[in-house]
Scaffold this motif. Structure first.
Motif, short mmCIF file in Angstrom:
data_model
loop_
_atom_site.label_atom_id
_atom_site.label_comp_id
_atom_site.label_asym_id
_atom_site.label_seq_id
_atom_site.Cartn_x
_atom_site.Cartn_y
_atom_site.Cartn_z
N GLN A 46 93.17 -53.92 76.70
CA GLN A 46 92.17 -54.02 75.40
C GLN A 46 90.95 -54.43 75.75
OE1 GLN A 46 93.17 -56.93 72.24
NE2 GLN A 46 93.34 -55.17 70.84
N GLY A 47 90.84 -55.27 76.85
CA GLY A 47 89.37 -55.86 77.34
C GLY A 47 88.81 -54.81 78.15
N ARG A 48 89.59 -53.96 78.77
CA ARG A 48 89.00 -52.76 79.72
C ARG A 48 88.27 -51.97 78.80
NH1 ARG A 48 93.57 -54.15 83.01
NH2 ARG A 48 94.81 -52.39 81.85
N ALA A 49 89.23 -51.59 77.88
CA ALA A 49 88.55 -50.53 76.93
C ALA A 49 87.40 -50.69 76.14
CB ALA A 49 89.69 -49.99 76.29
N ALA A 50 87.52 -52.10 75.57
CA ALA A 50 86.21 -52.63 74.97
C ALA A 50 85.01 -52.72 75.91
CB ALA A 50 86.49 -54.23 74.60
N LYS A 51 85.09 -52.67 77.08
CA LYS A 51 84.12 -52.77 78.10
C LYS A 51 83.64 -51.21 77.99
CE LYS A 51 82.80 -54.56 82.34
NZ LYS A 51 83.42 -54.45 83.80
N VAL A 52 84.40 -50.50 78.12
CA VAL A 52 84.07 -48.91 78.23
C VAL A 52 83.25 -48.47 76.94
CG1 VAL A 52 85.23 -46.49 78.29
CG2 VAL A 52 85.83 -48.18 80.05
N LEU A 53 83.93 -49.02 75.83
CA LEU A 53 83.13 -48.61 74.53
C LEU A 53 81.74 -49.40 74.43
CD1 LEU A 53 83.22 -47.67 71.49
CD2 LEU A 53 84.32 -49.92 70.94
N ALA A 54 81.51 -50.44 74.89
CA ALA A 54 80.30 -50.81 74.91
C ALA A 54 79.48 -50.25 75.88
CB ALA A 54 80.22 -52.55 75.47
N GLU A 55 79.72 -49.78 76.88
CA GLU A 55 79.01 -49.03 77.93
C GLU A 55 78.62 -47.53 77.43
OE1 GLU A 55 80.76 -50.92 81.87
OE2 GLU A 55 81.54 -49.06 81.61
N ALA A 56 79.56 -47.15 76.78
CA ALA A 56 79.20 -45.63 76.05
C ALA A 56 78.25 -45.87 74.98
CB ALA A 56 80.73 -45.12 75.67
N VAL A 57 78.37 -46.82 73.92
CA VAL A 57 77.43 -47.20 72.94
C VAL A 57 76.00 -47.34 73.71
CG1 VAL A 57 76.74 -48.64 71.14
CG2 VAL A 57 79.11 -47.91 71.51
N SER A 269 86.22 -44.12 74.40
CA SER A 269 87.03 -45.20 74.75
C SER A 269 88.72 -44.94 74.39
CB SER A 269 86.35 -46.46 73.89
OG SER A 269 86.69 -46.19 72.39
N ARG A 270 88.78 -44.07 73.55
CA ARG A 270 90.29 -44.00 73.04
C ARG A 270 90.96 -43.15 74.36
NH1 ARG A 270 90.72 -39.30 69.12
NH2 ARG A 270 89.95 -38.40 70.80
N ASP A 271 90.20 -42.12 74.85
CA ASP A 271 90.69 -41.36 75.90
C ASP A 271 91.02 -42.22 77.30
OD1 ASP A 271 90.58 -39.68 74.02
OD2 ASP A 271 88.97 -38.30 74.89
N PHE A 272 89.97 -43.06 77.34
CA PHE A 272 90.12 -43.92 78.61
C PHE A 272 91.33 -45.02 78.35
CE2 PHE A 272 89.60 -48.44 79.92
CZ PHE A 272 89.26 -48.14 81.37
N GLU A 273 91.14 -45.40 77.20
CA GLU A 273 92.43 -46.50 76.90
C GLU A 273 93.65 -46.06 77.05
OE1 GLU A 273 94.69 -49.41 74.74
OE2 GLU A 273 94.31 -47.14 74.45
N ARG A 274 93.93 -45.08 76.45
CA ARG A 274 95.27 -44.42 76.42
C ARG A 274 95.72 -43.91 77.95
NH1 ARG A 274 94.98 -40.16 71.43
NH2 ARG A 274 95.30 -41.84 69.66
N LYS A 275 94.88 -43.53 78.62
CA LYS A 275 95.26 -43.23 80.09
C LYS A 275 95.49 -44.45 80.82
CE LYS A 275 94.27 -40.79 83.96
NZ LYS A 275 94.77 -41.84 85.04
N ASP A 276 94.54 -45.47 80.47
CA ASP A 276 94.67 -46.65 81.69
C ASP A 276 95.77 -47.36 80.97
OD1 ASP A 276 93.42 -48.96 82.96
OD2 ASP A 276 93.11 -49.84 81.04
#
Ligand code: TF8
Length: 339
Positions: A46-57, A269-276
């Motif tokens: 959850q934390g890793r994907a939150a970071k990816v989301l923050a970077e994408a925004v 972030s969803r695509d990253f999160e599911r794979k991760d």
């Protein structure tokens, strides 16, 4: 001429430096700080994907929109954050759909034991018309659902005894999410089910206020439950989605461009999160074993007995979500399974 050339070159350089294209500069985007709360720690999926989301925004808004990811339930457990979003005191969050049923009863659909046989079925239904319909229901209650992330298939841990058959569940004090279907599910399996927010779970296990809990492998690893739990039973009894939410009060005040930045970033972030999450889950069992947990696979006949008992709660889910949605989901799954 010289001057003009130099000026153009400087402008190009500036645009490059800020990572903004002409298109991004032309967008209707204001500087914004977005508080994005979540319950697990920074080292979790959850934390890793939150970071990816923050970077994408940040990237898509040319640095104007700053999403501050705040983990470990520092902004409160799921239900408290949901209320903060409804009231407009917090902008965004990610959390379990199971804790949302008090606001939108249709979310109980995802609590159905053994609803999905695999992650592909889950993705198809969650991202398809049924998942989107359930998500849209949030709007009437002051929330906007953006995407579903994967929490994952849930498995049982406890400290009392190895659980390899139904009877082993008898009297085990088991923490469940604050959700009627989960409560009823584990009661019907014979456990002494106790609802608690996730943020209180580790200490409840540590102090032996409860004997066990159920969560995906990833969380058992990232929340270090292996330090306070001996036995793990591979039950895969239900697939849990997470949902990325925004406050509708706040969302309605955003420009179309800002909404698009968030929605596109949420999808990435969803695509990253599911794979991760899936990559991590594939390694987690070996990891937990090496950390000293005793892993118990359930015999197919025992899983069948458990499934059988749990069909009792289907009626409860159907009542909560409405017969129409229930039937539509069953028909969709039957179609996917080629029946
Ligand atoms: C649970 C859930 C949690 C999530 C998380 C805090 O057991 O599976 O992991 O709600 O967002 O409470």
């Amino acid at each position: 001429m010289q001057k003009l050339l130099r000026r153009t070159a400087l402008a190009t350089l500036a645009a490059l430096a800020f990572g903004a294209t002409g298109a991004a500069l032309a967008q209707d985007i204001k500087p914004r700080i977005i508080r994005f709360g979540y319950g697990l720690n920074e080292q979790s999926n959850q934390g890793r994907a939150a970071k990816v989301l923050a970077e994408a925004v940040e990237k898509a808004s040319g640095g104007k929109m700053k999403l501050r990811a705040i983990g470990a339930a520092a902004l409160g457990p799921d239900t408290q954050m949901q209320q903060a979003l409804v009231g407009g005191a917090q902008e965004m969050m990610v959390g379990s759909t199971a804790t949302l049923v008090g606001i939108t009863k249709e979310m109980a659909l995802w609590d159905t034991p053994f609803l999905f046989n695999n992650a592909q079925e889950a993705d198809a239904v969650l991202d398809g018309p049924i998942g989107q319909k359930v998500m849209a229901k949030l709007q009437e209650k002051g929330l906007v659902g953006l995407v579903y992330w994967e929490n994952g298939f849930r498995n049982l841990t406890n400290n009392k005894r190895p659980i390899t058959k139904l009877e082993d569940m008898d009297g085990v004090k088991l923490r469940v999410m604050q959700n009627e279907v989960f409560l009823n599910s584990f009661k019907s399996l014979g456990a002494n089910a106790i609802p608690l927010p996730f943020s209180e779970l580790f200490s409840a296990l540590e102090t032996k206020a409860v004997d066990g809990q159920e969560n995906p492998f990833n969380t058992i690893v990232s929340s270090k439950f292996y330090e306070v739990q001996k036995y793990l039973s591979v039950t895969n009894h239900v697939y849990s989605p997470w949902i990325v939410l925004a406050s509708k009060k706040w969302w309605d005040g955003l420009s179309k461009d800002e909404q698009k930045v968030l929605l596109d970033a949420a999808k990435a972030s969803r695509d990253f999160e599911r794979k991760d999450t899936r990559d991590e889950a594939a390694k987690a069992l070996a990891d937990l074993k090496s950390k000293g947990m005793q892993i118990n696979e359930l015999a197919p006949a025992e899983t069948a007995r458990m499934r059988d008992k749990l069909t009792k709660v289907n009626a409860l889910v159907a009542t909560n979500v409405g017969m129409e949605l229930w039937n539509e989901t069953q028909a969709e799954l039957a179609k996917k399974r080629g029946k």
